[in-house]
Design an enzyme around this catalytic site. Structure first.
Site, PDB file in Angstrom:
ATOM      1  N   SER A  13      -0.912  14.684 -10.050  1.00 30.73           N
ATOM      2  CA  SER A  13      -0.308  15.961 -10.439  1.00 30.73           C
ATOM      3  C   SER A  13      -0.870  16.497 -11.751  1.00 30.73           C
ATOM      4  O   SER A  13      -0.987  17.705 -11.955  1.00 30.73           O
ATOM      5  CB  SER A  13       1.209  15.807 -10.548  1.00 30.73           C
ATOM      6  OG  SER A  13       1.549  14.784 -11.466  1.00 30.73           O
ATOM      7  N   GLU A  78      -1.857   0.403  -2.735  1.00 32.26           N
ATOM      8  CA  GLU A  78      -2.518   0.991  -1.580  1.00 32.26           C
ATOM      9  C   GLU A  78      -3.976   1.286  -1.901  1.00 32.26           C
ATOM     10  O   GLU A  78      -4.452   2.409  -1.787  1.00 32.26           O
ATOM     11  CB  GLU A  78      -1.767   2.250  -1.144  1.00 32.26           C
ATOM     12  CG  GLU A  78      -0.345   1.921  -0.744  1.00 32.26           C
ATOM     13  CD  GLU A  78       0.430   3.144  -0.287  1.00 32.26           C
ATOM     14  OE1 GLU A  78       0.271   4.200  -0.906  1.00 32.26           O
ATOM     15  OE2 GLU A  78       1.170   3.020   0.683  1.00 32.26           O
TER      16      GLU A  78
END
Length: 578
Positions: A13, A78
């Site tokens: 972001s 991940e």
């Protein structure tokens, strides 16, 4: 596979305004279809699910790697999402390095540092040019392919590798990635085996939380939505089910997978099992047997440990895995034992499942319909809607219990209160034919409407017929047309035949024999006997088509094979046999 987008951009972001948005604008100026809105990543988001979701609808994924990106907690969980990943042909993720050095990436992950990348240090215009060339050269988007090759735009430490080397590198990285992913998740699951999923009571969750990720969520139960947003694994799983089956929202299996993965990443075994099933069947994700098995294995570990400790839901889950042979060797006896243990603890799903086994004497279970009815009753009293429908049916026909129309109606009403379309359809049937109640076609139409509005094609056809003939509702050809069209969108042959009738006789529409023939043909080709007869009639009389007795007889015979009385009479009238 057709894609809605050429490229999606995934980014932290903090890099939105400085890199992601400007890059997206530059790519759009070059005629590249860019998907960016759903891929802003913040702390706690799942990168892998974002990538899987993006690749389903895009040809390429661009991931902006920066210090902001590497600081996110999910990157270590991940890692496979950060490395170029080919899910199938022409499905590639392109990393873009932004204000980050080789050493910083190496310290974080040597595998990641070894991936071919584009660097923003050369300027965003050049980055956009390089991405555009990759897209153009592979898919010829928006014009003739360029003469240059992709290698000169994919830079790894200033080298210019050949296409063969790129292919080898991708294969090696992918192999390492799969190995790492499976082992990582196995180790992570073992580490977390004694940790329960995050649970927040629905009733204690603030219902004023703003939800912006998926627009449809404003139509979801607010408590479940808010709870899922706050990290409740069970609520996330329930949202997955809502999207998978289209309960009060448009059916969206891709979004269902997103929510299942959120729950599964917290160790929620039901979601892990569901993801295994989604990957096995290719629902919302690209079909992948290895990934399916990996999720099944994770679910089995959690189920096994919890089942041994007496957890009823885990015992049921383990029974499911044995019964269907998913992640475990198919074993009906073992499945039955786990179902029984779960049902004995009052777990409604297990009681319902055992009921179905006893009802039909299926898979190592001796048929016992009275026991089936009792199991259905136990589950139904806990609000299990499948069991409520089953018990209502058992009372309606006297299977395992004495026939009782009043009790049948009672249980159908309970299921209908949960907006179950099967119960609504059955109530329509009960009131239409006066089964244990005073016949009331108006009430029947109302119940059929409720089921039809949920997409039940049978009830859409029934409701269309009721409007056409004024049964339970005033004659309304426009509404009849509307409901037939809804059913025809689901390729229902009865609706197609009904539309043929509407256009042949101009019921609420301008009479159009060509359209009538078109709709009759659609239904006839699906072997619907009335439509085959109607199409034969059109050919015999030259209505909407050139008159042709040979073709007429062909369709009459097709209908007569299925014992259509009108077709049999037509063949007799024409002196033709079967």
């Amino acid at each position: 596979m057709d894609h809605e987008w050429d490229v999606f951009i995934s980014y932290a972001s903090e890099d939105k305004e400085t890199v992601a948005v400007p890059l997206a604008k530059l790519l759009k100026e070059k005629g590249i279809n860019v998907w960016i809105d759903r891929f802003t990543l913040t702390l706690g988001d799942s990168l892998r699910e974002s990538i899987d979701h993006g690749l389903l609808k895009s040809k390429y994924g661009v991931i902006i790697l920066s210090n902001n990106f590497l600081k996110k907690q999910w990157t270590k969980k991940e890692l496979n999402g950060l490395i170029a990943k080919e899910i199938c042909k022409n499905k590639v993720i392109l990393p873009v390095w932004h204000n980050i050095t080789d050493n910083e990436v190496i310290n974080f992950s040597p595998m990641l540092a070894d991936k071919l990348a584009i660097n923003t240090s050369h300027g965003l215009i050049k980055v956009a040019n390089q991405i555009a060339e990759v897209v153009y050269n592979s898919e010829n988007v928006g014009g003739e392919p360029k003469n240059r090759t992709n290698e000169q735009y994919l830079v790894k430490k200033n080298n210019k590798p050949s296409q063969r080397l790129i292919a080898i590198a991708v294969v090696l990285v992918l192999a390492g990635l799969i190995y790492f992913s499976v082992n990582y998740y196995e180790k992570y699951d073992l580490l977390q085996a004694t940790q329960p999923p995050k649970v927040i009571e629905f009733s204690k969750v603030a219902q004023t939380q703003e939800v912006t990720e998926f627009p449809q969520e404003t139509r979801l139960p607010p408590v479940i939505r808010a709870s899922a947003e706050q990290g409740n694994a069970e609520a996330q799983y329930k949202l997955g089910e809502i999207y998978e089956y289209g309960k009060n929202v448009d059916k969206d299996v891709v979004t269902a997978v997103v929510w299942y993965r959120k729950a599964a990443s917290q160790g929620f075994a039901e979601a892990q099992y569901k993801l295994g099933l989604m990957y096995e069947e290719g629902k919302g994700v690209i079909k992948d047997k290895a990934t399916s098995m990996a999720w099944y294995l994770l679910a089995e570990k959690r189920y096994s440990k919890a089942a041994q400790l007496g957890d009823a839901s885990a015992q049921y889950g383990l029974g499911q895995m044995y019964f269907f042979g998913r992640g475990l060797t198919l074993d009906y006896k073992e499945a039955f034992e786990w179902y029984t243990k779960s049902a004995n603890q009052g777990y409604a799903k297990a009681q319902y499942t055992l009921g179905t086994l006893y009802e039909f004497g299926d898979k190592a279970v001796v048929r016992d319909q009275a026991k089936a009815a009792e199991l259905y009753r136990m589950a139904a009293e806990q609000g299990n809607v499948d069991a409520q429908c089953k018990l209502a049916f058992m009372y309606a026909i006297g299977r395992g219990v004495s026939k009782d129309d009043v009790k049948s109606l009672e249980w159908y009403l309970k299921a209908a209160e949960q907006n179950d379309y099967r119960a609504q359809d059955s109530l329509g049937h009960i009131y239409e034919y006066g089964l244990g109640v005073t016949k009331d076609e108006a009430k029947a139409a109302e119940w059929y409407r409720k089921a039809a509005e949920q997409g039940d094609v049978d009830d859409q056809c029934i409701l269309a017929s009721m409007y056409q003939n004024g049964r339970g509702v005033p004659v309304d050809y426009e509404k009849s047309l509307e409901w037939y069209l809804k059913a025809a969108e689901q390729n229902d042959s009865r609706a197609q035949d009904g539309l043929g009738h509407i256009y042949e006789f101009g019921l609420g529409v301008i009479k159009d024999n060509l359209k009538a023939v078109e709709w009759y043909r659609k239904a006839a080709e699906q072997e619907y006997p009335p439509a085959q007869y109607h199409l034969g009639w059109m050919y015999e009389n030259g209505i909407g088509v050139d008159k042709d007795e040979t073709i007429a007889v062909f369709w009459y015979r097709e209908a007569a094979k299925r014992l259509d009385e009108n077709a049999l009479k037509a063949l007799e009238r024409l002196g033709k046999g079967l």
